[in-house]
Design a protein around this motif. Structure first.
Motif, PDB file in Angstrom:
ATOM      1  N   MET A 290       0.843  -1.205   0.000  1.00 23.72           N
ATOM      2  CA  MET A 290       0.000   0.000   0.000  1.00 23.72           C
ATOM      3  C   MET A 290       0.870   1.244   0.000  1.00 23.72           C
ATOM      4  SD  MET A 290      -3.326  -0.390   0.069  1.00 23.72           S
ATOM      5  CE  MET A 290      -3.889   1.128   0.772  1.00 23.72           C
ATOM      6  N   ALA A 291       0.503   2.196  -0.821  1.00 20.64           N
ATOM      7  CA  ALA A 291       1.235   3.464  -0.866  1.00 20.64           C
ATOM      8  C   ALA A 291       0.788   4.400   0.262  1.00 20.64           C
ATOM      9  CB  ALA A 291       1.013   4.144  -2.210  1.00 20.64           C
ATOM     10  N   ALA A 292      -0.345   4.105   0.880  1.00 21.21           N
ATOM     11  CA  ALA A 292      -0.886   4.964   1.941  1.00 21.21           C
ATOM     12  C   ALA A 292      -0.036   4.856   3.203  1.00 21.21           C
ATOM     13  CB  ALA A 292      -2.315   4.557   2.262  1.00 21.21           C
ATOM     14  N   ALA A 293      -0.018   5.936   3.941  1.00 23.15           N
ATOM     15  CA  ALA A 293       0.669   5.911   5.232  1.00 23.15           C
ATOM     16  C   ALA A 293      -0.242   5.207   6.235  1.00 23.15           C
ATOM     17  CB  ALA A 293       0.962   7.337   5.684  1.00 23.15           C
ATOM     18  N   GLY A 294       0.321   4.316   6.991  1.00 18.49           N
ATOM     19  CA  GLY A 294      -0.461   3.603   8.000  1.00 18.49           C
ATOM     20  C   GLY A 294      -0.989   2.280   7.475  1.00 18.49           C
ATOM     21  N   PRO A 295      -1.561   1.484   8.364  1.00 20.77           N
ATOM     22  CA  PRO A 295      -2.043   0.149   7.988  1.00 20.77           C
ATOM     23  C   PRO A 295      -3.278   0.205   7.090  1.00 20.77           C
ATOM     24  CG  PRO A 295      -2.479   0.581  10.305  1.00 20.77           C
ATOM     25  CD  PRO A 295      -1.705   1.748   9.784  1.00 20.77           C
ATOM     26  N   LYS A 296      -3.306  -0.717   6.152  1.00 19.60           N
ATOM     27  CA  LYS A 296      -4.424  -0.821   5.216  1.00 19.60           C
ATOM     28  C   LYS A 296      -5.743  -1.060   5.951  1.00 19.60           C
ATOM     29  CE  LYS A 296      -3.799  -4.285   2.565  1.00 19.60           C
ATOM     30  NZ  LYS A 296      -3.538  -5.278   1.516  1.00 19.60           N
ATOM     31  N   GLN A 297      -5.689  -1.797   7.040  1.00 23.45           N
ATOM     32  CA  GLN A 297      -6.900  -2.114   7.789  1.00 23.45           C
ATOM     33  C   GLN A 297      -7.609  -0.849   8.265  1.00 23.45           C
ATOM     34  OE1 GLN A 297      -3.814  -3.244   8.243  1.00 23.45           O
ATOM     35  NE2 GLN A 297      -3.770  -5.315   9.068  1.00 23.45           N
ATOM     36  N   LEU A 298      -6.852   0.237   8.440  1.00 24.89           N
ATOM     37  CA  LEU A 298      -7.428   1.498   8.937  1.00 24.89           C
ATOM     38  C   LEU A 298      -7.746   2.493   7.832  1.00 24.89           C
ATOM     39  CD1 LEU A 298      -5.218   2.041  12.112  1.00 24.89           C
ATOM     40  CD2 LEU A 298      -7.498   1.028  11.947  1.00 24.89           C
ATOM     41  N   LEU A 299      -7.458   2.127   6.585  1.00 22.16           N
ATOM     42  CA  LEU A 299      -7.779   3.002   5.455  1.00 22.16           C
ATOM     43  C   LEU A 299      -9.284   3.280   5.456  1.00 22.16           C
ATOM     44  CD1 LEU A 299      -6.675   4.304   2.821  1.00 22.16           C
ATOM     45  CD2 LEU A 299      -7.324   2.173   1.669  1.00 22.16           C
ATOM     46  N   ARG A 300      -9.655   4.543   5.409  1.00 15.80           N
ATOM     47  CA  ARG A 300     -11.067   4.914   5.492  1.00 15.80           C
ATOM     48  C   ARG A 300     -11.735   4.814   4.130  1.00 15.80           C
ATOM     49  NH1 ARG A 300     -12.119   5.932  10.491  1.00 15.80           N
ATOM     50  NH2 ARG A 300     -14.121   6.936  10.279  1.00 15.80           N
ATOM     51  N   VAL A 301     -12.844   4.093   4.110  1.00 17.06           N
ATOM     52  CA  VAL A 301     -13.668   3.917   2.922  1.00 17.06           C
ATOM     53  C   VAL A 301     -15.101   4.208   3.333  1.00 17.06           C
ATOM     54  CG1 VAL A 301     -14.484   2.282   1.177  1.00 17.06           C
ATOM     55  CG2 VAL A 301     -12.127   2.138   2.007  1.00 17.06           C
TER      56      VAL A 301
END
Length: 128
Positions: free
Chosen positions: A23-34
């Motif tokens: 994942m390019a996002a900062a932080g864990p994917k599990q916490l990615l907001r959708v």
């Protein structure tokens, strides 16, 4: 540990221990907001809607942050200390936590929350 209340019922194992390396996002994917909620929360809601009797949530990387930021909906937490060694170790930890009275185990990946699940007896395979 036999915590399942109904013999023969299904337990879902949600695998959410990964490190989100791709994942390019900062932080864990599990916490990615959708849609205003963490990705993992969507997955847990989907599994709950399938009508399983218990949800075993396997965490590893960022376990503390995930537990603090996600509505877990009564899922039983299992921490996989070996998560760096791959998904197989999380699957092993989750299966070890399934009650011996469970009739089936449904394995779900936390990063696929919009796969809608149905709990149908004809699709279940008996655990050995």
């Amino acid at each position: 540990m036999d915590t399942n209340k109904q013999p023969g019922s299904a337990t879902a194992i949600v695998l959410a221990a990964g490190m989100s390396r791709r994942m390019a996002a900062a932080g864990p994917k599990q916490l990615l907001r959708v849609s205003g909620k963490p990705l993992l929360e969507h997955a847990l809601e989907s599994v709950h809607a399938a009508g399983v009797s218990e949800i075993v949530l396997v965490l590893g990387a960022e376990a503390e942050a995930i537990q603090q930021q996600v509505a877990l909906g009564g899922a039983r937490i299992v921490i996989n200390p070996d998560y760096r060694q791959g998904m197989g170790t999380s699957l092993r930890a989750g299966l070890a936590a399934v009650a011996s009275t469970a009739g089936a185990a449904l394995v779900v990946l936390a990063d696929q929350p919009f796969v809608h699940l149905r709990s149908e007896p004809r699709r279940r395979k008996k655990l050995p």
